[in-house]
Design an enzyme around this catalytic site. Structure first.
Site, PDB file in Angstrom:
ATOM      1  N   GLY A   1      -0.902 -31.440 -68.375  1.00  0.00           N
ATOM      2  CA  GLY A   1      -1.719 -30.565 -69.188  1.00  0.00           C
ATOM      3  C   GLY A   1      -0.800 -29.567 -69.862  1.00  0.00           C
ATOM      4  O   GLY A   1      -0.361 -28.606 -69.224  1.00  0.00           O
ATOM      5  N   THR A   2      -0.512 -29.774 -71.124  1.00  0.00           N
ATOM      6  CA  THR A   2       0.554 -29.038 -71.813  1.00  0.00           C
ATOM      7  C   THR A   2       0.163 -28.825 -73.265  1.00  0.00           C
ATOM      8  O   THR A   2      -0.629 -29.584 -73.821  1.00  0.00           O
ATOM      9  CB  THR A   2       1.870 -29.841 -71.744  1.00  0.00           C
ATOM     10  OG1 THR A   2       2.181 -30.109 -70.387  1.00  0.00           O
ATOM     11  CG2 THR A   2       3.019 -29.099 -72.388  1.00  0.00           C
ATOM     12  N   THR A   3       0.739 -27.797 -73.893  1.00  0.00           N
ATOM     13  CA  THR A   3       0.556 -27.631 -75.334  1.00  0.00           C
ATOM     14  C   THR A   3       1.887 -27.248 -75.971  1.00  0.00           C
ATOM     15  O   THR A   3       2.700 -26.546 -75.366  1.00  0.00           O
ATOM     16  CB  THR A   3      -0.529 -26.581 -75.636  1.00  0.00           C
ATOM     17  OG1 THR A   3      -0.904 -26.647 -77.006  1.00  0.00           O
ATOM     18  CG2 THR A   3      -0.076 -25.187 -75.287  1.00  0.00           C
TER      19      THR A   3
END
Length: 498
Positions: A319-321
């Site tokens: 879960g990354t941006t």
């Protein structure tokens, strides 16, 4: 009128014109993120006199609110900054507790939490490079958390299937609000990073995890020298371990000496991932990691007529941006932040709205491995920002989010840019593959025509329908005195300039 949002997840030519998406082009600055509000926040910071770092921090703070599945102030952040003719890196990852009385961390829950490093990294970037202060970046995000965000398609989809979601999942276009997070962000905007690493927020984090208030107070970012590989005249820069950026560089180095083609790309990536899994930890690489003789020995394992069975390795779905910014003066920022898996540990620090990461799950379960759990140690880390140089000058920032897809995405975007001369939007939208354990390789619909040929070579080819498997990226390149950028069509955002 009703909108068939389910059609968003049905690939096929019936949902497209057949024409490609054009890249963004601008002359005086550009921001590329995975969320429209974050891109707008970055542009607004540039318009208010901020530089690329100010814009990146404004966008990062908004992403912490608008994409809570993937990132937030309970996670870590890494960045590369081009300024004054050099690339500088910051490692904003946190450590395990200073006192550890267990053999292993857990995949989620209280013993999966490492010290969140994002807020400190934001503050350090603002202090060293910014024209505006940290409060200018964080205050608008606090207002947004209070006012609410209309949920975008990608986030609605990820939220709905997240196993550890702390709040009910909104539907597409439904507004969600995070009032406790808004209050925490306001304190950070007004008081600086100490509002997070001491006082009531730190006490709340400690009360819910195996961390202590002393662990939080002791946390510091680390300024680091990037590692790089010259791939056919383009210098590809990544952060050194404890991150996995070296996997992308090693794959490029291996592929550089192999017969061009999809099979060789996949095999080079397999070897690079296996090597990285074996050696990357909170310490330096072996001195011979990129030695020509070692590269030649590893390439010798690649059989043009058969797929490899490399050692097994873990395949977390992150879960990354990721975001990219270049300003009119030529400063560039490549920034990535994450809570690891969707909603991280699943633990929310009471009364703060802070979802805490589960980065301790990145430690090896083998007690003899250099990446084994130990007191005050940073785990193997998936998030990696990238930067490209040409002739010793800036070409541009790029990155692809998504757990172990990240080095694979970096490798594929770089080969599209360099070998195919794609513009950033075309490179990001090109169909991707994803290496998993053994001979298993996932391919997007656009690579379906190659599936039979890969199977004949022994690859276990799977064509999933989940686009999240293949990551979401952004990229901006300098072309003459202008900027050309792109934002991945697998995400919700866009690239735009001034």
């Amino acid at each position: 009128m009703e909108i068939d949002f389910d059609a968003l997840n049905r690939p096929g030519s019936s949902h497209t014109s057949g024409w490609r998406r054009m890249p963004a082009v601008a002359g005086d600055g550009m921001v590329a993120t995975s969320h429209p509000l974050a891109t707008r926040a970055g542009l607004r910071a540039l318009e208010q006199g901020g530089n690329a770092v100010d814009a990146a921090l404004a966008a990062a703070a908004v992403l912490a609110v608008a994409e809570p599945t993937d990132n937030g102030i309970g996670g870590d952040a890494f960045a590369l900054v081009w300024d004054d003719a050099e690339v500088v890196g910051i490692n904003g990852s946190g450590r395990s507790p200073a006192i550890v009385d267990v053999q292993a961390a857990t995949a989620s829950g209280a013993r999966s939490v490492t010290v969140p490093g994002a807020v400190r990294a934001w503050a350090d970037l603002a202090q060293r490079f910014g024209r505006l202060d940290l409060g200018a970046a964080v205050a608008p995000a606090a207002d947004l958390a209070e006012r609410g965000v209309a949920c975008t398609p990608r986030i609605a989809d990820k939220w709905a299937v997240a196993e550890r979601a702390p709040w009910p999942a909104p539907r597409i276009a439904e507004r969600f609000r995070l009032p406790e997070l808004a209050r925490t962000l306001r304190r950070i905007a007004e008081e600086g990073p100490e509002a997070f690493y001491s006082g009531e927020t730190a006490e709340a984090i400690a009360s819910a995890t195996w961390l202590t208030v002393d662990d939080l107070a002791a946390h510091r970012s680390e300024w680091v020298e990037p590692v790089s590989y010259d791939y056919r005249g383009i210098e590809v820069c990544e952060l050194p371990p404890n991150g996995q950026g070296v996997a992308a560089l090693l794959a490029l180095a291996l592929y550089d000496g192999l017969e061009p083609g999809l099979h060789s790309q996949i095999e080079a990536m397999k070897l690079a991932l296996a090597d990285t899994e074996a050696v990357v930890h909170d310490g330096p690489l072996p001195g011979d990691f990129f030695a020509p003789e070692r590269l030649a020995a590893r390439r010798a394992f690649v059989d043009p007529s058969a797929a490899l069975d490399p050692p097994p390795y873990e395949q977390p779905h992150g879960g990354t941006t990721y975001l990219a910014v270049v300003d009119g003066a030529g400063m560039a920022v490549s920034l990535i932040q994450s809570v690891y898996e969707s909603f991280g540990s699943g633990v929310v620090a009471p009364g703060t709205g802070v979802v805490l990461q589960n980065r301790a799950a990145g430690f090896s379960s083998d007690p003899g491995h250099p990446n084994a759990l130990a007191p005050g140690r940073r785990p193997f880390h998936t998030i990696i920002p990238g930067m490209l140089l040409e002739g010793g000058t800036l070409l541009g920032p790029f990155g692809v989010m998504g757990g172990r897809m990240q080095p694979q995405g970096h490798f594929q975007v770089v080969t599209r840019l360099v070998d195919h001369a794609d513009d950033p939007q075309a490179a990001l939208d090109a169909p991707r593959w994803r290496v998993e354990e053994g001979r298993r390789v996932l391919v997007e619909p656009g690579l379906g025509r190659h599936a039979d040929a890969l199977r004949r070579l022994g690859h276990d080819v799977v064509q999933p329908i989940d686009r999240h498997t293949f990551g979401v990226g952004q990229a901006i390149l300098r072309v003459g005195d202008a900027l050309v950028g792109g934002s991945d069509g697998r995400g919700d955002g866009y690239a735009a300039g001034i």
